[in-house]
Design an enzyme around this catalytic site. Structure first.
Site: not given
Ligand code: WQD
Length: 337
Positions: A35-36, A61, A126, A151, A155, A178-180, A299
């Site tokens: 639950l963290s 864990l 990731s 982080y 991975k 995973y991508f996003n 980024d």
């Molecule tokens: C997406 C895009 C930001 C917030 C990370 C981890 C990945 C995965 C997902 C963890 C980027 C832009 C973001 C904001 C913005 N795992 N952005 N304003 O950085 O691609 O991936 O999270 O959860 O392993 O690396 O995802 O959603 O943070 O950003 O403009 O307030 O949106 O610059 O281009 P990211 P994100």
């Protein structure tokens, strides 16, 4: 006794959606979560969606004794391991917390899996392991770059540890990169529950639309992209959940071609931040307040997946487009206080 599937972090964002998919596909599931980064109410929401009881244990864990005690009373056929800290920025501030949680947690789990002869293991990895890839779309053979954050390093290390684990102990392991991940279950009973100020784009978008955040900051519009904002591959969380069930089934059916396999999970399409904003406004008929600010440190410019391997080997096809994913994210946000 029925063979069970252990889902660690099963009350978390991607974990909970995967538990729903597993139960709906007839698997008996047991969840470990500390639950963290999740809330206990997710447990009954999952049961509400699947109409099945869900065995859940509050276990950290990092507590090896508790992990061993748990496994001594279980008959596990496979493990899907989500439980890890995942905030990029926080990992830069607290690297040792991230290494202890993400690596020691994984090691405790793997030692128990080895000792209990558990054969099948799915790892939540990731696309962050690629850093800024030289070629797009990114396939599984792309060279890994030095991760930008602790982080991301956990991975990369996790994958290395699992490759050795699979070789030495002849275990079947799949790492899913995973991508996003975005969106929420179609019932809007479960979804993303970021604690505090969201790091990720979509929860920040939905909280801005809900008036919880004043306005969205777009981190930079001077990238070498079609509109100057950064490109990512936004994959719907239920499509991601389906891929986990298919990967697990591949291992249970002995269809894996190597002990250690890697699959990218993305739509194969990149979207800029401004395109995400436009898609969100169009899908939900809301106006989003945003401003352009400086780039966020660490980024990358662009990342989107070559999904060929997952399609061919897993038979996986992401079916949900950006607008539909963003509609589910908004429906979920509206249920939150
Ligand atoms: C997406 C895009 C930001 C917030 C990370 C981890 C990945 C995965 C997902 C963890 C980027 C832009 C973001 C904001 C913005 N795992 N952005 N304003 O950085 O691609 O991936 O999270 O959860 O392993 O690396 O995802 O959603 O943070 O950003 O403009 O307030 O949106 O610059 O281009 P990211 P994100």
């Amino acid at each position: 006794m029925n063979k069970k599937i252990l889902v660690t972090g099963g009350l978390g964002y991607i974990g909970s959606h995967t538990v729903v998919e597993l139960q709906n596909n007839g698997f008996e599931v047991v969840v470990i979560d500390d639950l963290s980064n999740s809330e206990e109410f997710v447990h009954e929401k999952i049961e509400q969606i699947t109409n099945k009881k869900l065995e859940y244990h509050l276990i950290d864990l990092k507590d090896q004794e508790a992990v061993d005690e748990f496994f001594s009373h279980q008959d596990i056929a496979g493990v899907i391991h989500f439980a890890a800290h995942k905030a990029v920025g926080e990992s830069v501030e607290k690297p040792l917390m991230y290494y202890r949680n993400n690596i020691v947690g994984l090691l405790n789990l793997l030692e128990a899996a080895r000792d209990q002869n558990i054969e099948n293991f799915i790892f939540s990895s990731s696309c962050t392991v690629y850093g800024q890839a030289d070629e797009l779309p990114i396939d599984e053979n792309a060279p890994l770059k030095k991760a930008e954050s602790p982080y991301g390093k956990t991975k990369q290390m996790g994958e290395e540890i699992l490759e050795d684990f699979s070789e030495t102990y002849k275990k079947n392991v799949i790492a899913l990169r995973y991508f996003n991940p975005i969106g929420a279950h179609p019932t809007a009973l479960i979804g993303e529950l970021p604690k505090g100020i969201p790091n990720n784009l979509i929860p920040f978008v939905t909280q801005t639309a809900a008036g919880i955040r004043e306005q969205l900051s777009v981190f930079g519009d001077d990238y070498p992209t079609r509109d100057g904002t950064a490109i990512r591959d936004y994959i719907y969380v239920m499509d991601l959940a389906k891929a986990h069930v298919m990967a697990l089934q591949r291992l249970l059916d002995g269809k894996n071609k190597k002990n250690y396999e890697i699959f990218n999970l993305g739509t194969g399409t990149g979207s800029t931040v401004l395109e995400v904003i436009q898609a969100f406004e169009k899908a939900n008929k809301v106006k989003l307040k945003y401003k352009i600010t400086e780039r966020r440190a660490g980024d990358i410019t662009a990342a989107y997946a070559d999904k060929t391997k997952a399609e061919k080997e897993l038979g996986w096809k992401p079916e949900t487009n950006l607008e539909e994913s963003l509609r589910t994210a908004w429906e979920w946000q509206k249920t939150l206080k």
